[in-house]
Scaffold this active site. Structure first.
Site, mmCIF file in Angstrom:
data_model
loop_
_atom_site.group_PDB
_atom_site.id
_atom_site.type_symbol
_atom_site.label_atom_id
_atom_site.label_comp_id
_atom_site.label_asym_id
_atom_site.label_seq_id
_atom_site.Cartn_x
_atom_site.Cartn_y
_atom_site.Cartn_z
ATOM 1 C CB ALA A 9 12.926 21.035 -5.293
ATOM 2 C CG MET A 11 6.667 16.733 -1.631
ATOM 3 S SD MET A 11 6.014 18.042 -0.598
ATOM 4 C CE MET A 11 5.874 17.237 0.973
ATOM 5 C CG ASN A 12 11.012 14.537 1.370
ATOM 6 O OD1 ASN A 12 10.726 15.134 2.392
ATOM 7 N ND2 ASN A 12 10.368 13.455 0.971
ATOM 8 C CE LYS A 15 10.110 22.698 -1.771
ATOM 9 N NZ LYS A 15 10.322 21.236 -1.712
ATOM 10 C CB SER A 16 12.289 24.421 4.810
ATOM 11 O OG SER A 16 10.975 24.445 4.282
ATOM 12 C CD GLU A 84 5.543 24.855 2.263
ATOM 13 O OE1 GLU A 84 5.012 24.477 1.202
ATOM 14 O OE2 GLU A 84 6.269 24.106 2.946
ATOM 15 C CB ALA A 85 6.919 30.480 -3.073
ATOM 16 C CD GLN A 86 4.070 25.158 -2.294
ATOM 17 O OE1 GLN A 86 5.173 25.689 -2.433
ATOM 18 N NE2 GLN A 86 3.813 24.296 -1.331
#
Length: 198
Positions: A9, A11-12, A15-16, A84-86
């Protein structure tokens, strides 16, 4: 059979929060999970996955030299969760894909698809290629359309269009925007309603 999942997605999008909820669901049933986050993302502290809703949890960290193999993770693991998989390397994504299919370990990755210039992160590009299931999580632009892009802003809230791909930051540095606002000269809705993001 286990799979490699990529939930991405702008930001915001939460995801976390979603990752922490998945961890809770496994652990509530007595299963062991292992959480990872990028070593250089220290916004909430080193090795901390934190949600904007206030949830936080310690995690192992990965860098470009981290090897993801079953032997390194220990026995009895039910699921591997990566925030933070990117920031994964393409080689690491392949290791995770192999782990899901050869070692029968579910791997769920959460991260951004593209950077502030609209270009893919190498890890995200490989996840989009290899993940067995890809899911877009939703976020909203300040103009009320679905946000699928990110822009970077400076300390005065002005859009930054050039620079290194990775500059760690949160709401003070980035805005989630729709494609229309991304392609506008000033970042469009992201600057017209900064209170929605900061």
């Amino acid at each position: 059979m286990s799979k490699l999942y990529f939930r991405y997605a702008a930001m915001n999008a939460g995801k976390s929060t979603a990752l922490l909820q998945v961890a809770h669901n496994y652990e509530e049933r007595g299963m062991r999970v292992l959480l990872f986050t990028a070593a250089h993302d220290d916004r909430a502290g080193h090795g901390v996955i934190a949600s904007r809703l206030g949830l936080a949890r310690q995690a192992a960290t990965f860098g470009p030299d981290t090897a993801f193999t079953r032997a390194h993770l220990g026995p009895g693991l039910a699921c591997l969760l990566i925030d933070e998989a990117q920031f994964l390397t393409p080689a690491q994504v392949r290791q995770l894909h192999r782990m899901a299919h050869v070692d029968d370990l579910p791997v769920i990755c959460f991260g951004l698809r593209s950077d502030f210039r609209g270009e893919a992160f190498p890890g995200s590009a490989m996840l989009l290629t290899l993940a067995d299931e890809v899911e877009e999580m939703k976020s909203i632009c300040a103009c009320a359309r679905k946000a699928t892009m990110n822009i970077r802003v400076d300390a005065d809230g002005r859009r930054v269009q050039h620079g290194e791909q990775v500059v760690i930051g949160g709401n003070e540095r980035y805005r989630a925007v729709c494609p229309s606002c991304f392609y506008s000269d000033d970042g469009g809705g992201a600057e017209s309603a900064p209170g929605l993001f900061g």
